[in-house]
Design an enzyme around this catalytic site. Sequence first.
Site, PDB file in Angstrom:
ATOM      1  N   MET A  34       0.843  -1.192   0.000  1.00  0.00           N
ATOM      2  CA  MET A  34       0.000   0.000   0.000  1.00  0.00           C
ATOM      3  C   MET A  34       0.885   1.251   0.000  1.00  0.00           C
ATOM      4  SD  MET A  34      -3.445  -0.924   2.043  1.00  0.00           S
ATOM      5  CE  MET A  34      -2.841  -0.735   3.706  1.00  0.00           C
ATOM      6  N   GLY A  35       2.112   1.098  -0.459  1.00  0.00           N
ATOM      7  CA  GLY A  35       3.014   2.242  -0.548  1.00  0.00           C
ATOM      8  C   GLY A  35       3.587   2.620   0.807  1.00  0.00           C
ATOM      9  N   ALA A  36       4.042   3.889   0.920  1.00  0.00           N
ATOM     10  CA  ALA A  36       4.772   4.344   2.115  1.00  0.00           C
ATOM     11  C   ALA A  36       5.897   3.342   2.381  1.00  0.00           C
ATOM     12  CB  ALA A  36       3.851   4.502   3.318  1.00  0.00           C
ATOM     13  N   HIS A  38       9.181   1.212   3.013  1.00  0.00           N
ATOM     14  CA  HIS A  38      10.269   1.272   3.991  1.00  0.00           C
ATOM     15  C   HIS A  38      11.193   0.082   3.741  1.00  0.00           C
ATOM     16  CE1 HIS A  38       8.000  -1.881   5.958  1.00  0.00           C
ATOM     17  NE2 HIS A  38       6.944  -1.082   6.007  1.00  0.00           N
ATOM     18  N   HIS A  41       9.666  -3.339   3.018  1.00  0.00           N
ATOM     19  CA  HIS A  41       9.179  -3.573   1.650  1.00  0.00           C
ATOM     20  C   HIS A  41      10.354  -3.828   0.699  1.00  0.00           C
ATOM     21  CE1 HIS A  41       5.666  -0.950   3.012  1.00  0.00           C
ATOM     22  NE2 HIS A  41       5.087  -2.049   2.620  1.00  0.00           N
ATOM     23  N   ASP A  81       8.179   9.486  -3.332  1.00  0.00           N
ATOM     24  CA  ASP A  81       9.295   8.899  -2.598  1.00  0.00           C
ATOM     25  C   ASP A  81       9.357   7.381  -2.855  1.00  0.00           C
ATOM     26  OD1 ASP A  81      11.415   9.004  -0.573  1.00  0.00           O
ATOM     27  OD2 ASP A  81      10.010   7.807   0.615  1.00  0.00           O
ATOM     28  N   ASP A  82       8.191   6.740  -2.904  1.00  0.00           N
ATOM     29  CA  ASP A  82       8.159   5.285  -3.163  1.00  0.00           C
ATOM     30  C   ASP A  82       8.808   4.972  -4.512  1.00  0.00           C
ATOM     31  OD1 ASP A  82       6.694   5.077  -0.853  1.00  0.00           O
ATOM     32  OD2 ASP A  82       4.765   4.760  -1.846  1.00  0.00           O
ATOM     33  N   GLN A  85      12.555   5.404  -4.405  1.00  0.00           N
ATOM     34  CA  GLN A  85      13.220   4.279  -3.716  1.00  0.00           C
ATOM     35  C   GLN A  85      13.278   3.049  -4.623  1.00  0.00           C
ATOM     36  OE1 GLN A  85      12.587   3.323   0.480  1.00  0.00           O
ATOM     37  NE2 GLN A  85      10.904   4.797   0.480  1.00  0.00           N
ATOM     38  N   GLY A 156       5.090 -10.487   3.801  1.00  0.00           N
ATOM     39  CA  GLY A 156       5.871 -10.381   5.038  1.00  0.00           C
ATOM     40  C   GLY A 156       5.198 -11.123   6.188  1.00  0.00           C
ATOM     41  N   ARG A 157       6.036 -11.706   7.066  1.00  0.00           N
ATOM     42  CA  ARG A 157       5.501 -12.459   8.197  1.00  0.00           C
ATOM     43  C   ARG A 157       5.033 -11.575   9.354  1.00  0.00           C
ATOM     44  NH1 ARG A 157       7.358 -15.158  11.730  1.00  0.00           N
ATOM     45  NH2 ARG A 157       5.225 -15.370  12.381  1.00  0.00           N
ATOM     46  N   LYS A 158       5.328 -10.279   9.301  1.00  0.00           N
ATOM     47  CA  LYS A 158       4.815  -9.400  10.371  1.00  0.00           C
ATOM     48  C   LYS A 158       3.298  -9.489  10.419  1.00  0.00           C
ATOM     49  CE  LYS A 158       4.559  -4.877   9.905  1.00  0.00           C
ATOM     50  NZ  LYS A 158       3.144  -4.506  10.109  1.00  0.00           N
ATOM     51  N   GLN A 162      -2.568 -12.163   7.980  1.00  0.00           N
ATOM     52  CA  GLN A 162      -2.798 -11.830   6.558  1.00  0.00           C
ATOM     53  C   GLN A 162      -2.168 -12.894   5.656  1.00  0.00           C
ATOM     54  OE1 GLN A 162      -2.697  -7.795   4.641  1.00  0.00           O
ATOM     55  NE2 GLN A 162      -0.589  -8.364   4.262  1.00  0.00           N
ATOM     56  N   SER A 194       7.228  -0.700   9.614  1.00  0.00           N
ATOM     57  CA  SER A 194       5.866  -0.627   9.089  1.00  0.00           C
ATOM     58  C   SER A 194       5.630   0.781   8.577  1.00  0.00           C
ATOM     59  CB  SER A 194       4.834  -0.980  10.162  1.00  0.00           C
ATOM     60  OG  SER A 194       4.513   0.129  10.950  1.00  0.00           O
ATOM     61  N   SER A 195       4.633   0.881   7.698  1.00  0.00           N
ATOM     62  CA  SER A 195       4.326   2.204   7.143  1.00  0.00           C
ATOM     63  C   SER A 195       3.749   3.102   8.221  1.00  0.00           C
ATOM     64  CB  SER A 195       3.332   2.068   6.003  1.00  0.00           C
ATOM     65  OG  SER A 195       3.873   1.214   5.022  1.00  0.00           O
ATOM     66  N   ARG A 196       3.121   2.486   9.217  1.00  0.00           N
ATOM     67  CA  ARG A 196       2.484   3.289  10.253  1.00  0.00           C
ATOM     68  C   ARG A 196       3.474   3.827  11.267  1.00  0.00           C
ATOM     69  NH1 ARG A 196      -3.210   2.091  10.468  1.00  0.00           N
ATOM     70  NH2 ARG A 196      -3.692   0.376   9.074  1.00  0.00           N
TER      71      ARG A 196
HETATM   72  O1  PAF Z   1      -0.084  -5.643   3.724  1.00  0.00           O
HETATM   73  C1  PAF Z   1      -0.511  -4.749   2.956  1.00  0.00           C
HETATM   74  O2  PAF Z   1       0.184  -3.775   2.659  1.00  0.00           O
HETATM   75  C2  PAF Z   1      -1.907  -4.893   2.393  1.00  0.00           C
HETATM   76  O3  PAF Z   1      -2.766  -5.475   3.310  1.00  0.00           O
HETATM   77  C3  PAF Z   1      -1.952  -5.605   1.036  1.00  0.00           C
HETATM   78  C4  PAF Z   1      -1.523  -7.057   1.140  1.00  0.00           C
HETATM   79  C5  PAF Z   1      -1.062  -4.882   0.043  1.00  0.00           C
HETATM   80  C6  PAF Z   1      -3.380  -5.593   0.493  1.00  0.00           C
HETATM   81  O4  PAF Z   1      -3.849  -4.297   0.318  1.00  0.00           O
END
Ligand code: PAF
Length: 341
Positions: A34-36, A38, A41, A81-82, A85, A156-158, A162, A194-196
């Site tokens: 979902m971008g942002a 780091h 990613h 920025d994404d 990178q 990712g396993r974090k 999901q 994380s992006s957050r």
């Molecule tokens: O983990 C994420 O960034 C999202 O949940 C994903 C897998 C890209 C789906 O929008």
Amino acid sequence: MSGTLVRCDDRVALEAALDAARASAEAIAFVPTMGALHVGHLTLVRRAATLAPTVVVSIFVNPTQFDVAADLAAYPRTLDDDLAQLAALAATLDASLIVYTPSVDDVYPDGAARTLRVPDVTDHLCGASRPGHFDGVATVVDALLRAVRPTVVVMGRKDHQQLVVVRRLVAMQGHAVEVDAAPTVRDHDGVATSSRNRLLDDAARAVARRIPAALAAGVAVAREARARGAALDPVGVRDAATAVLAGDGLRIDYLETVDPDRIVPIERPIGGLGEGPGGEAGEGPDARRVQMLLAVAAHVGAGEATVRLIDNVLLGDAADEQRLLDALAGTADPRAGGDEG
Ligand code: PAF
């Protein structure tokens, strides 16, 4: 061509960019984001480039997976920025990179009328605290897999739950794709990237460090039980983790011990002599192989600036336990991909 980066804003452009790879039946690796972006990613993209000569990275802030409108509005969007990178990374890779940056209409041409639901594994953890979240994730991942048609998708396993949801989705929908799980990448202080967490101020960041420290307290309990050949008591694990996590500046959303494949709570001791995985009497499994996911979600910070962070450790997975401890000790290489051990 290796080292190149092509941006595609819609499916038509994506299909054209993938033409050559499809014609030669080459592997295509896919990293949905979902971008942002780091370092976590970028590690996934680097890993993907070792799996296929063509890597697709999608950047799409998926509205259907946000249960709270304010959370969607606050989600960091840093497309320029994404792209910068990814362009810098592409130059170092032995693979060609395609960045798919679709609009909502491109992903959901019919207005997301068809929502997918992955049953069973979404009743607990984030599935319970973010109603509808995994329906949105399943729906968008299904749409993206249809567009990209990769041979392997790297997750990712974090976001362990999901990952399980995506594995189930792939089986449920019959997608011919392998799901590759990459270890969690941690910052210099042990906090999972994380992006957050870029939204945290310095004080909140110091508080966030209690999350991996709490997981490490769970690891200590697991290691001690293993050393004694004893069963792993989920209550002891949770108590040790809670003692580290609880306190000012952080509100626990959940701290749970679950079966890592079924995502159902583990409430009774597992492993040890004479006990099966559910704690039932019988021939016991090797205590070293018993796995229990210790998972945490917590709100860190105050007021408008509150950020919800998640993290986990797979107790009984020696490599995962050690990576967490190394990161907290500051001895891990945050860019090391490693294997899902
Ligand atoms: O983990 C994420 O960034 C999202 O949940 C994903 C897998 C890209 C789906 O929008």
